[in-house]
Motif scaffolding. Structure first.
Motif, mmCIF file in Angstrom:
data_model
loop_
_atom_site.group_PDB
_atom_site.id
_atom_site.type_symbol
_atom_site.label_atom_id
_atom_site.label_comp_id
_atom_site.label_asym_id
_atom_site.label_seq_id
_atom_site.Cartn_x
_atom_site.Cartn_y
_atom_site.Cartn_z
ATOM 1 N N ALA A 78 -5.740 26.453 7.650
ATOM 2 C CA ALA A 78 -6.397 27.234 8.701
ATOM 3 C C ALA A 78 -6.868 26.343 9.841
ATOM 4 O O ALA A 78 -6.769 26.733 11.017
ATOM 5 N N ASP A 79 -7.355 25.148 9.528
ATOM 6 C CA ASP A 79 -7.820 24.234 10.572
ATOM 7 C C ASP A 79 -6.711 23.937 11.573
ATOM 8 O O ASP A 79 -6.938 23.901 12.786
ATOM 9 N N ALA A 80 -5.488 23.751 11.090
ATOM 10 C CA ALA A 80 -4.357 23.465 11.978
ATOM 11 C C ALA A 80 -4.054 24.662 12.884
ATOM 12 O O ALA A 80 -3.795 24.498 14.078
ATOM 13 N N HIS A 81 -4.083 25.854 12.339
ATOM 14 C CA HIS A 81 -3.860 27.058 13.147
ATOM 15 C C HIS A 81 -4.928 27.197 14.233
ATOM 16 O O HIS A 81 -4.622 27.523 15.386
ATOM 17 N N LEU A 82 -6.175 26.954 13.865
ATOM 18 C CA LEU A 82 -7.279 27.101 14.826
ATOM 19 C C LEU A 82 -7.200 26.039 15.923
ATOM 20 O O LEU A 82 -7.416 26.342 17.102
ATOM 21 N N ARG A 83 -6.876 24.812 15.565
ATOM 22 C CA ARG A 83 -6.719 23.750 16.569
ATOM 23 C C ARG A 83 -5.580 24.089 17.525
ATOM 24 O O ARG A 83 -5.717 23.937 18.747
ATOM 25 N N ALA A 84 -4.463 24.570 16.997
ATOM 26 C CA ALA A 84 -3.321 24.926 17.846
ATOM 27 C C ALA A 84 -3.665 26.095 18.768
ATOM 28 O O ALA A 84 -3.204 26.139 19.920
ATOM 29 N N THR A 85 -4.475 27.020 18.299
ATOM 30 C CA THR A 85 -4.892 28.147 19.130
ATOM 31 C C THR A 85 -5.671 27.667 20.345
ATOM 32 O O THR A 85 -5.506 28.196 21.456
ATOM 33 N N LEU A 86 -6.493 26.651 20.164
ATOM 34 C CA LEU A 86 -7.259 26.094 21.284
ATOM 35 C C LEU A 86 -6.345 25.436 22.320
ATOM 36 O O LEU A 86 -6.633 25.456 23.514
ATOM 37 N N LEU A 87 -5.246 24.862 21.861
ATOM 38 C CA LEU A 87 -4.341 24.122 22.745
ATOM 39 C C LEU A 87 -3.380 25.021 23.495
ATOM 40 O O LEU A 87 -3.080 24.790 24.665
ATOM 41 N N GLY A 88 -2.839 26.012 22.828
ATOM 42 C CA GLY A 88 -1.824 26.879 23.409
ATOM 43 C C GLY A 88 -0.423 26.416 23.061
ATOM 44 O O GLY A 88 -0.195 25.250 22.704
ATOM 45 N N GLU A 89 0.515 27.334 23.160
ATOM 46 C CA GLU A 89 1.886 27.082 22.742
ATOM 47 C C GLU A 89 2.834 26.736 23.872
ATOM 48 O O GLU A 89 4.001 26.439 23.635
ATOM 49 N N SER A 90 2.354 26.752 25.138
ATOM 50 C CA SER A 90 3.279 26.473 26.242
ATOM 51 C C SER A 90 2.542 25.938 27.465
ATOM 52 O O SER A 90 1.340 26.134 27.624
ATOM 53 N N VAL A 91 3.335 25.266 28.300
ATOM 54 C CA VAL A 91 2.882 24.853 29.632
ATOM 55 C C VAL A 91 4.032 25.117 30.598
ATOM 56 O O VAL A 91 5.206 25.117 30.197
ATOM 57 N N THR A 92 3.699 25.341 31.842
ATOM 58 C CA THR A 92 4.698 25.516 32.891
ATOM 59 C C THR A 92 4.453 24.448 33.946
ATOM 60 O O THR A 92 3.311 24.250 34.380
ATOM 61 N N VAL A 93 5.524 23.750 34.332
ATOM 62 C CA VAL A 93 5.429 22.615 35.246
ATOM 63 C C VAL A 93 6.455 22.797 36.366
ATOM 64 O O VAL A 93 7.596 23.187 36.096
#
Length: 126
Positions: A78-93
């Motif tokens: 669960a810790d990994a899922h929660l950390r990833a949620t804070l970061l986000g799954e994409s960026v646009t450049v």
């Protein structure tokens, strides 16, 4: 196009800027979206300075405790899922002449939150 990244730790930051740029056609202008196809990893734009990358790993580990989450009853990450949620799954450049149009100190970073693993990153030019 998809690229594959081997991560090397439970929480680890990998500069993938060069690999993303290599996946962009030389004549491309517009935008590139970098999307990680996983729920326990994220992608961000930030400075790739080694001490800052270590600080980011420590920050995420300190911000989200390893234990005590409901999801841990299922698979213990669960810790990994929660950390990833804070970061986000994409960026646009922005892209200009096939190159990422990043700021002087910016890089595209894959942040592993449940490794080591093999991660797939989609690079979509539009």
């Amino acid at each position: 196009m998809a690229i594959s990244v081997e991560t090397n730790g439970p929480t680890a930051v990998h500069d993938v800027t060069d690999r993303i740029e290599a996946a962009i056609p030389a004549d491309a202008d517009g935008l590139v979206t970098v999307f990680v196809r996983h729920t326990t990893a994220g992608v961000v734009v930030n400075e790739p300075e080694s001490r800052l990358l270590e600080d980011l790993e420590t920050f995420l580990e300190d911000l989200v405790p390893d234990e005590g989450w409901q999801h841990d009853r299922l698979d213990g990450n669960a810790d990994a899922h929660l950390r990833a949620t804070l970061l986000g799954e994409s960026v646009t450049v922005p892209v200009s002449a096939g190159e990422l149009d990043l700021g002087r100190w910016q890089a595209v970073l894959l942040v592993e939150c449940d490794g080591p693993r093999t991660r797939s990153i989609d690079v979509l030019v539009h």
